[in-house]
Design an enzyme around this catalytic site. Structure first.
Site, PDB file in Angstrom:
ATOM      1  N   GLU A 150       0.589  -1.042  -0.232  1.00 35.13           N
ATOM      2  CA  GLU A 150      -0.103   0.035  -0.523  1.00 35.13           C
ATOM      3  C   GLU A 150       1.154   1.164  -0.447  1.00 35.13           C
ATOM      4  O   GLU A 150       1.507   1.278   1.006  1.00 35.13           O
ATOM      5  CB  GLU A 150      -1.035  -0.211   1.341  1.00 35.13           C
ATOM      6  CG  GLU A 150      -2.048   1.058   1.065  1.00 35.13           C
ATOM      7  CD  GLU A 150      -2.840   0.918  -0.013  1.00 35.13           C
ATOM      8  OE1 GLU A 150      -3.739   0.130  -0.290  1.00 35.13           O
ATOM      9  OE2 GLU A 150      -2.510   2.471  -0.896  1.00 35.13           O
ATOM     10  N   ARG A 154      -0.350   7.468   2.093  1.00 31.80           N
ATOM     11  CA  ARG A 154       0.023   8.980   2.458  1.00 31.80           C
ATOM     12  C   ARG A 154      -0.776   8.873   3.559  1.00 31.80           C
ATOM     13  O   ARG A 154      -2.009   9.245   3.629  1.00 31.80           O
ATOM     14  CB  ARG A 154       0.434   9.689   2.491  1.00 31.80           C
ATOM     15  CG  ARG A 154       1.456   9.792   1.114  1.00 31.80           C
ATOM     16  CD  ARG A 154       1.643  11.238   0.349  1.00 31.80           C
ATOM     17  NE  ARG A 154       1.026  11.087  -0.905  1.00 31.80           N
ATOM     18  CZ  ARG A 154       0.559  11.896  -1.705  1.00 31.80           C
ATOM     19  NH1 ARG A 154       1.128  13.013  -1.541  1.00 31.80           N
ATOM     20  NH2 ARG A 154      -1.098  12.394  -2.242  1.00 31.80           N
ATOM     21  N   PHE A 160       8.739  15.978  -2.681  1.00 29.80           N
ATOM     22  CA  PHE A 160       9.669  15.224  -2.575  1.00 29.80           C
ATOM     23  C   PHE A 160      10.925  15.954  -1.914  1.00 29.80           C
ATOM     24  O   PHE A 160      11.532  15.460  -1.509  1.00 29.80           O
ATOM     25  CB  PHE A 160       8.988  13.758  -1.961  1.00 29.80           C
ATOM     26  CG  PHE A 160       8.553  12.938  -1.181  1.00 29.80           C
ATOM     27  CD1 PHE A 160       7.066  13.645  -1.672  1.00 29.80           C
ATOM     28  CD2 PHE A 160       8.338  12.920  -0.359  1.00 29.80           C
ATOM     29  CE1 PHE A 160       6.157  12.395  -1.240  1.00 29.80           C
ATOM     30  CE2 PHE A 160       7.168  11.860   0.844  1.00 29.80           C
ATOM     31  CZ  PHE A 160       5.875  12.657  -0.292  1.00 29.80           C
ATOM     32  N   GLY A 175       9.188  11.790   9.227  1.00 32.07           N
ATOM     33  CA  GLY A 175       8.956  10.962  10.120  1.00 32.07           C
ATOM     34  C   GLY A 175       7.823   9.994  10.125  1.00 32.07           C
ATOM     35  O   GLY A 175       7.749  10.126   8.970  1.00 32.07           O
ATOM     36  N   CYS A 187       6.460   5.199   9.162  1.00 35.64           N
ATOM     37  CA  CYS A 187       6.883   4.280   7.635  1.00 35.64           C
ATOM     38  C   CYS A 187       8.983   4.941   7.255  1.00 35.64           C
ATOM     39  O   CYS A 187       9.259   3.732   7.240  1.00 35.64           O
ATOM     40  CB  CYS A 187       6.143   4.976   6.328  1.00 35.64           C
ATOM     41  SG  CYS A 187       4.340   4.474   7.062  1.00 35.64           S
TER      42      CYS A 187
HETATM   43  C1  UGA Z   1       4.955   7.374   3.508  1.00 38.81           C
HETATM   44  C2  UGA Z   1       4.452   7.076   1.573  1.00 38.81           C
HETATM   45  O1  UGA Z   1       4.701   9.039   0.996  1.00 38.81           O
HETATM   46  C3  UGA Z   1       3.726   6.434   1.104  1.00 38.81           C
HETATM   47  O2  UGA Z   1       3.639   6.763   0.108  1.00 38.81           O
HETATM   48  C4  UGA Z   1       3.743   5.375   2.029  1.00 38.81           C
HETATM   49  O3  UGA Z   1       2.015   4.678   1.863  1.00 38.81           O
HETATM   50  C5  UGA Z   1       3.746   5.716   3.662  1.00 38.81           C
HETATM   51  O4  UGA Z   1       4.887   6.348   3.988  1.00 38.81           O
HETATM   52  C6  UGA Z   1       3.866   3.782   3.904  1.00 38.81           C
HETATM   53  O5  UGA Z   1       5.007   2.777   3.948  1.00 38.81           O
HETATM   54  O6  UGA Z   1       2.045   3.541   4.813  1.00 38.81           O
HETATM   55  P1  UGA Z   1       3.810   9.369   5.201  1.00 38.81           P
HETATM   56  O7  UGA Z   1       4.621   8.184   6.067  1.00 38.81           O
HETATM   57  O8  UGA Z   1       2.104   9.057   5.624  1.00 38.81           O
HETATM   58  O9  UGA Z   1       4.108   8.078   3.781  1.00 38.81           O
HETATM   59  O10 UGA Z   1       3.844  10.667   5.328  1.00 38.81           O
HETATM   60  P2  UGA Z   1       4.504  11.775   3.846  1.00 38.81           P
HETATM   61  O11 UGA Z   1       4.011  12.344   3.753  1.00 38.81           O
HETATM   62  O12 UGA Z   1       5.438  10.828   3.300  1.00 38.81           O
HETATM   63  O13 UGA Z   1       5.610  11.987   5.154  1.00 38.81           O
HETATM   64  C7  UGA Z   1       6.459  11.247   5.619  1.00 38.81           C
HETATM   65  C8  UGA Z   1       7.898  12.383   6.204  1.00 38.81           C
HETATM   66  O14 UGA Z   1       8.759  13.084   5.069  1.00 38.81           O
HETATM   67  C9  UGA Z   1       6.828  13.901   6.905  1.00 38.81           C
HETATM   68  O15 UGA Z   1       7.535  14.268   8.233  1.00 38.81           O
HETATM   69  C10 UGA Z   1       7.265  14.690   5.981  1.00 38.81           C
HETATM   70  O16 UGA Z   1       7.079  16.587   6.387  1.00 38.81           O
HETATM   71  C11 UGA Z   1       8.458  14.708   4.920  1.00 38.81           C
HETATM   72  N1  UGA Z   1       8.655  15.856   4.043  1.00 38.81           N
HETATM   73  C12 UGA Z   1       7.130  15.218   3.090  1.00 38.81           C
HETATM   74  C13 UGA Z   1       9.434  16.423   4.198  1.00 38.81           C
HETATM   75  O17 UGA Z   1      10.519  16.493   4.961  1.00 38.81           O
HETATM   76  N2  UGA Z   1      10.012  17.091   3.089  1.00 38.81           N
HETATM   77  C14 UGA Z   1       9.544  17.001   1.873  1.00 38.81           C
HETATM   78  O18 UGA Z   1       9.001  16.874   0.415  1.00 38.81           O
HETATM   79  C15 UGA Z   1       8.080  15.545   2.262  1.00 38.81           C
END
Ligand code: UGA
Length: 441
Positions: free
Chosen positions: A149, A152, A247, A255, A258
């Site tokens: 999956e 997000r 990203f 954080g 995942c």
């Molecule tokens: C992530 C993946 O994006 C999903 O595709 C995946 O399904 C999910 O893990 C999982 O394995 O279940 P998620 O952990 O919900 O999703 O969050 P993200 O939106 O990916 O963000 C992760 C972290 O990266 C957050 O702390 C966010 O603030 C940070 N981030 C994101 C950045 O610091 N810079 C960015 O450009 C994007």
């Protein structure tokens, strides 16, 4: 269909499968959670989820149970969405997943389909399949599939129903076809591959995204040193379609439940194969260092020490639109400030209690900034975009704002700084100080 596990992935999967027209029972060993769901409550905060849950319940397509045996024995397909957290070695801890497999094996219908959605190391689904072959009669035609999956938190329902791609991992074309039937209404590229390939695609995707973020953060440090803006650099490189602009947002680092965990699991898996994942090690190290970068930035305006200063942390969730604080950069920044002798008040629009932590939590974002020396924005919640800067400045003791998510427009903040005498800092972008002398508490 049965969905085992009612965490983020399980509940979204259950409700979304019902949305596709399937009859679904969501099963969990946690009685309180099932009781809550049955009585109309929501165990997690996820935009749009409650609506599709209510619709599915009204149509009689979604139910909840603690009785895995009853649900599984009459299901065409069983989805397993049980959490696989990091163990101490960094490897994924599969104990809860295996317990569930052991428990349901005798109840699996002969021609059933067991779909593993949990994120697991390559080889796990083959082990599950081998276990079932050993335990079930020869006549059983049960098939195992891996269907990772990519949802997000915060946009989970949309990500599930309108995905960029779907991955169907299975040992044979019949199983691929059965997955195709289940997801027939969803229009997206559907990649049919082997079980181990599917398992690797999930972890490799998360690791790549984490690497992109760390790359942006590494560049952000260089931009800080050179006095230029990481926004322009990220935009400039991101518009190359081979790189892509998502990203690449520099800030406090990634954080959540995942990225950190999947990176560790991938490195542990590679180590077993005597491979060194240097890129992933660097990705992790850069992410870990973000808190020190923030500390240095703060020390530079407070004469080298944070001792005795009052900080306001805006945002505790690991990202906006979720109440999840797992591996949240905000908590790391909180600890760093505490260790440095700072006093901290925190505010988050949805995280209103953290049972295991002694955190001074305000219920109002302005109240949280009273007598503060510096507001540190750590989660890019929309609420922090439209702050009343004049009001905030009046409440604060000193004029510092550190936007650790680079969420505010520097030109807009330059005008606010000029107007209200604020000092605005972000990461990898030049700071903005008003021409008027700063009044510092
Ligand atoms: C992530 C993946 O994006 C999903 O595709 C995946 O399904 C999910 O893990 C999982 O394995 O279940 P998620 O952990 O919900 O999703 O969050 P993200 O939106 O990916 O963000 C992760 C972290 O990266 C957050 O702390 C966010 O603030 C940070 N981030 C994101 C950045 O610091 N810079 C960015 O450009 C994007």
């Amino acid at each position: 269909m049965t969905v085992m596990g009612t965490g983020y992935v399980g509940l979204v999967t259950g409700a979304s499968l019902a949305r596709l027209g399937h009859e679904v029972v969501c099963v969990d060993v946690n009685k309180d959670k099932i009781r809550l769901l049955k009585s109309g409550g929501m165990p997690i905060w996820e935009p749009g989820l409650e609506d599709i849950i209510r619709d599915a319940e009204l149509e009689g397509l979604l139910d909840y149970s603690i009785d895995a045996a009853a649900a599984v024995s009459c299901s065409d397909a069983v989805f397993v969405t049980i959490g696989t957290p990091s163990s101490e070695s960094g490897e994924a801890d599969l104990s809860a997943l295996w317990s569930a497999i052991y428990a349901i094996t005798p109840m699996l219908p002969d021609d059933g389909l067991l779909i593993i959605k949990s994120t697991v190391p390559a080889g796990t689904c083959e082990q599950i399949e081998a276990y079932l072959r050993k335990r079930l009669p020869l006549s059983s035609r049960i098939a195992v599939a891996h269907n990772p999956e990519f949802l997000r938190q915060g946009s989970a329902v949309r990500d599930f129903l309108v995905p960029d791609r779907m991955i169907f991992g299975a040992a044979n074309p019949e199983t691929h076809n059965r997955l195709e039937e289940i997801y027939a209404p969803i229009q997206s590229p559907k990649i049919k591959c082997g079980l181990r390939e599917a398992e690797l695609i999930k972890c490799a995707s998360n690791a790549f995204l984490a690497m992109k973020i760390s790359y942006a953060n590494m560049m952000s440090d260089l931009c800080d040193a050179l006095g230029v803006s990481v926004d322009a650099v990220a935009e400039g490189i991101g518009l190359d379609r081979r790189i892509g602009s998502e990203f690449l947002r520099a800030g406090a680092g990634y954080g959540g439940s995942c990225f950190p965990k999947d990176l560790r699991a991938l490195m542990a898996l590679a180590e077993r194969e005597h491979l060194d994942m240097e890129l992933l090690k660097a990705t992790e190290a850069i992410n870990r260092r973000r808190v020190q970068v923030i500390r240095k930035k703060l020390e530079s305006v407070f004469g080298g020490t944070l001792n005795g200063k009052h900080f306001t942390i805006y945002g505790l969730a690991f990202k906006p639109n979720t109440d999840d604080t797992r591996e949240s950069p905000a908590l790391k920044i909180y600890s760093m400030l505490q260790e440095a002798g700072g006093r901290i008040t925190a505010y988050d629009p949805v995280v209103t209690c953290l049972p295991n932590l002694q955190i001074d939590l305000a219920t109002d974002m302005y109240e949280a900034a009273a007598e503060s020396d510096c507001v540190v924005i750590v989660t890019d919640w929309d609420q922090f975009r439209d702050l009343d800067w004049g009001r905030l400045r009046q409440l604060m003791r000193s004029p510092y704002i550190l936007d650790a998510r680079n969420m505010l427009d520097t030109a807009v903040m330059a005008a606010n700084c000029e107007r209200y005498g604020l000092h605005y800092m972000s990461l990898g972008r030049p700071s903005v100080t008003p021409d008027v002398p700063l009044t510092i508490g």
